[in-house]
Each structure stands twice: as structure tokens, then as C-alpha cells.
Motif scaffolding. Sequence first.
Motif, PDB file in Angstrom:
ATOM      1  N   ILE A  35       0.944  -1.214   0.009  1.00  0.00           N
ATOM      2  CA  ILE A  35       0.003   0.146   0.013  1.00  0.00           C
ATOM      3  C   ILE A  35       0.930   1.211  -0.175  1.00  0.00           C
ATOM      4  O   ILE A  35       0.816   2.293  -0.759  1.00  0.00           O
ATOM      5  N   GLY A  36       1.927   1.314   0.732  1.00  0.00           N
ATOM      6  CA  GLY A  36       2.795   2.285   0.740  1.00  0.00           C
ATOM      7  C   GLY A  36       3.499   2.570  -0.459  1.00  0.00           C
ATOM      8  O   GLY A  36       3.835   3.879  -1.002  1.00  0.00           O
ATOM      9  N   GLN A  37       3.966   1.574  -1.299  1.00  0.00           N
ATOM     10  CA  GLN A  37       4.489   1.707  -2.507  1.00  0.00           C
ATOM     11  C   GLN A  37       3.423   2.261  -3.462  1.00  0.00           C
ATOM     12  O   GLN A  37       3.788   3.043  -4.523  1.00  0.00           O
ATOM     13  N   GLN A  38       2.334   2.112  -3.326  1.00  0.00           N
ATOM     14  CA  GLN A  38       1.405   2.487  -4.137  1.00  0.00           C
ATOM     15  C   GLN A  38       1.092   4.156  -3.900  1.00  0.00           C
ATOM     16  O   GLN A  38       0.608   4.823  -4.924  1.00  0.00           O
ATOM     17  N   TYR A  39       1.172   4.302  -2.619  1.00  0.00           N
ATOM     18  CA  TYR A  39       1.167   5.739  -2.281  1.00  0.00           C
ATOM     19  C   TYR A  39       2.243   6.620  -2.800  1.00  0.00           C
ATOM     20  O   TYR A  39       1.960   7.672  -3.373  1.00  0.00           O
ATOM     21  N   GLU A  40       3.306   5.934  -2.880  1.00  0.00           N
ATOM     22  CA  GLU A  40       4.683   6.491  -3.622  1.00  0.00           C
ATOM     23  C   GLU A  40       4.430   6.967  -5.170  1.00  0.00           C
ATOM     24  O   GLU A  40       4.420   7.861  -5.849  1.00  0.00           O
ATOM     25  N   ASN A  41       3.897   5.721  -5.808  1.00  0.00           N
ATOM     26  CA  ASN A  41       3.550   5.605  -7.125  1.00  0.00           C
ATOM     27  C   ASN A  41       2.590   6.743  -7.587  1.00  0.00           C
ATOM     28  O   ASN A  41       2.634   7.466  -8.559  1.00  0.00           O
ATOM     29  N   HIS A  42       1.200   6.698  -6.802  1.00  0.00           N
ATOM     30  CA  HIS A  42       0.442   7.707  -7.151  1.00  0.00           C
ATOM     31  C   HIS A  42       0.480   9.141  -6.867  1.00  0.00           C
ATOM     32  O   HIS A  42       0.175  10.108  -7.571  1.00  0.00           O
ATOM     33  N   PHE A  43       1.279   9.373  -5.545  1.00  0.00           N
ATOM     34  CA  PHE A  43       1.217  10.677  -4.982  1.00  0.00           C
ATOM     35  C   PHE A  43       2.514  11.193  -4.910  1.00  0.00           C
ATOM     36  O   PHE A  43       2.682  12.194  -4.319  1.00  0.00           O
ATOM     37  N   GLY A  44       3.690  10.573  -5.271  1.00  0.00           N
ATOM     38  CA  GLY A  44       4.925  10.960  -5.264  1.00  0.00           C
ATOM     39  C   GLY A  44       5.390  11.024  -3.811  1.00  0.00           C
ATOM     40  O   GLY A  44       6.701  11.453  -3.556  1.00  0.00           O
ATOM     41  N   LEU A  45       4.987  10.275  -2.807  1.00  0.00           N
ATOM     42  CA  LEU A  45       5.673  10.225  -1.581  1.00  0.00           C
ATOM     43  C   LEU A  45       6.862   9.532  -1.655  1.00  0.00           C
ATOM     44  O   LEU A  45       7.004   8.321  -2.173  1.00  0.00           O
ATOM     45  N   ASP A  46       7.852   9.841  -0.803  1.00  0.00           N
ATOM     46  CA  ASP A  46       9.407   9.239  -0.838  1.00  0.00           C
ATOM     47  C   ASP A  46       8.985   8.046   0.246  1.00  0.00           C
ATOM     48  O   ASP A  46       9.181   8.445   1.599  1.00  0.00           O
ATOM     49  N   PHE A  47       8.607   6.785  -0.079  1.00  0.00           N
ATOM     50  CA  PHE A  47       8.311   5.811   0.866  1.00  0.00           C
ATOM     51  C   PHE A  47       9.192   4.952   1.006  1.00  0.00           C
ATOM     52  O   PHE A  47       9.982   4.125   0.107  1.00  0.00           O
ATOM     53  N   ARG A  48       9.850   4.611   2.275  1.00  0.00           N
ATOM     54  CA  ARG A  48      11.107   3.831   2.466  1.00  0.00           C
ATOM     55  C   ARG A  48      10.568   2.612   3.304  1.00  0.00           C
ATOM     56  O   ARG A  48       9.912   2.936   4.408  1.00  0.00           O
ATOM     57  N   ILE A  49      11.202   1.732   3.532  1.00  0.00           N
ATOM     58  CA  ILE A  49      10.710   0.446   4.271  1.00  0.00           C
ATOM     59  C   ILE A  49      12.121  -0.077   4.972  1.00  0.00           C
ATOM     60  O   ILE A  49      13.293  -0.616   4.286  1.00  0.00           O
ATOM     61  N   VAL A  50      11.994  -0.461   6.071  1.00  0.00           N
ATOM     62  CA  VAL A  50      13.242  -1.150   6.922  1.00  0.00           C
ATOM     63  C   VAL A  50      12.458  -2.377   7.447  1.00  0.00           C
ATOM     64  O   VAL A  50      11.349  -2.421   8.181  1.00  0.00           O
ATOM     65  N   ARG A  51      13.231  -3.471   7.200  1.00  0.00           N
ATOM     66  CA  ARG A  51      12.824  -4.734   7.702  1.00  0.00           C
ATOM     67  C   ARG A  51      13.770  -5.082   8.863  1.00  0.00           C
ATOM     68  O   ARG A  51      14.706  -5.820   8.428  1.00  0.00           O
ATOM     69  N   PRO A  52      13.327  -5.040  10.063  1.00  0.00           N
ATOM     70  CA  PRO A  52      14.132  -5.533  11.233  1.00  0.00           C
ATOM     71  C   PRO A  52      13.738  -7.151  11.336  1.00  0.00           C
ATOM     72  O   PRO A  52      12.828  -7.446  10.875  1.00  0.00           O
ATOM     73  N   TYR A  53      14.642  -7.214  12.425  1.00  0.00           N
ATOM     74  CA  TYR A  53      14.380  -8.960  12.841  1.00  0.00           C
ATOM     75  C   TYR A  53      14.623  -9.250  14.154  1.00  0.00           C
ATOM     76  O   TYR A  53      15.773  -9.024  14.653  1.00  0.00           O
TER      77      TYR A  53
END
Length: 313
Positions: free
Chosen positions: A155-173
Motif C-alpha cells: 500500500i505504501g509503495q502505491q502511495y509513492e507511485n500515485h502521490f509522489g511520497l518518498d516511501f522507505r521500508i526497513v525490515r528488522p528482525y
Amino acid sequence: MAVLITGGYGQLGSWLAHQFASQDKEVIALDTIDKDLDYLKQIKSKITFVQADVLNFSKLVEIFIQYKDKIEGVIHTVAMTADPSFYGNPYYGLDLNLRGTINMLELARLFKIKKLLYVSSGAVYGEAKDKPGELTHSLHPADLYGASKAASELIGQQYENHFGLDFRIVRPYFFFGPGRLPSEQTQLFKSLLGPLESLPNLKLEKGADQRLGFTYIEDIAWGTYLLYQAENPKYKTVNICSEEPVSFLEMVRLAQKYSDKPTSVKIGPGKLFPRGETLDISIAKKELGFHPRYSVEEGIKEYARWVRENRKS
């Protein structure tokens, strides 16, 4: 300008607040409860606490109106983790993990905030047999928690695609450390690290045959900070964790080693979670210069010191 951290006084959120404030950055810590955490005292002047639930959209709008000229970016940490409580009330867990994320994405869109970093999880890879990497492994969650994290990423990546948001993801463990006592943790960490607090009757039904990339909390905060700060990063999705998996039994042994009154832990055979052992952090090392600063033993030793100073009498 300030970075707004949801769950700002949570275990990871508070260490992110510490990381940013220590670099002289203003922090807006959004949380449901104000906390007096010892490691934030020296930098408290850099942190503004605002009380709100990420599910209360109208309250969040009020806060964003109040701070609209101050917020440069958002780090969203709030989530219900893969604990028995999640599966005891999956509706709430999914609501918090999904709608909470959507609320923050929508606020970023409405208030034209340029950057949002989402704290996801290595659970999105499911039970990968090797070290899953961001480029080599697709999303393949093995449980509801992992599915909620994977869905939020998409969903966040599509917000970036549609609205130009710089969306980043960190995957901790599987991170651990100061911010919560073992007695305040999920069942996994309460059981594995409970000897640090001398907790009685510690047991896990399964797990004696499982190893995971347990990671000290300051390393997770450091890697997340590096991704947030990176200028035009080549990769916007990054694994952050320890490369060396450690068994549940070894975690217990180390907790007992650094406890002044160690207690016993019973762990049944098999695996507790459908998870791979650890994650590939090649991108974090090459692109961000991230390397874990603490071994698991060093992390448990630091955590033991904090527990001794903060446990309830």
C-alpha cells in the motif's frame, strides 16, 4: 524541522528518538502513553511528546495541523507483533497494523509530507530456508502478522507511485533491549530473557530447535536512522539485523549468565515461528554503511545492566 515517530516511546521508537535527538534533530514522539525513559533524559529537550492513538484519525489530523510547518518526515513504528495476543484478537491486530499505516500514509498525502519510513519486518519473507534478500526474495509471509506487514508495504509503495511520497521500508528482525523489561515483552522475549529479571515459571511450548537473527535494539535504530537520512538511496527497502543466528537455548544461557538471580526456562522441541534464521543485509552494508555494533552477548550484557537499574522492586 522535526521527524515525527509513531510509537515514539515504544521500544524501537524511543531508540529512534534517542538516535535523532543525539544528532541534534528535533523529534515529535507520538504515543498513547508518556514515559520517563532514563536513556532519553539527557536529550529530552529535543523531544516533544504528543498523545494520540494511530487509529484515531481525527485526533491525528489535529496534531498534524498543529505541527504542519514543523514535520519534515514520519517514521511509523506502531504495530502489534506476532505474539499469541495477536492471534487471540486478530481483528484488532490487523486493524492496528493496516489502518494505522493507512492513516499515516493519508496524513502524509494530505499535509504534503515528503518522506515516510515504514518499519516492516523480516516476517514478510516467511520461512525462507536461506538468508532472504530484498532483491532475491519476494514477499511470502507465512502468518497473519507477516501478511499485515507485507500488505502495508504494498500500500505504501502505491502511495509513492500515485502521490509522489518518498516511501522507505526497513525490515528488522527479532530485536531486544532497553525500553521494556522482560516481563513487559512478548511471550518469546519474556521467556528467553526473563532470567534477567528473575522471572519464575518461564516456558515456551516450542523453540528448542530454532535459531534466529536476534539483534540489539540500538543496532536496529542505527540502521533505520541511516536509511531515513540517506540522500536518494538506490534501494528504498532494506533489511536490518544481525547476520549471525543464535539459538533460543543460547539466548537463555546468556540471560542466565548475566542475571544476578538466574531462573530456569523450559523450551519444548521444534520451532515456535515459521521464520528463516536471519536476513541478508548486504544492501544495508554496501549502500548505508551499516554493520551491527553489538554481538548478541554484548547486547544481552547491556540489557542486563538496564534491567537491574529499572526493574520493579
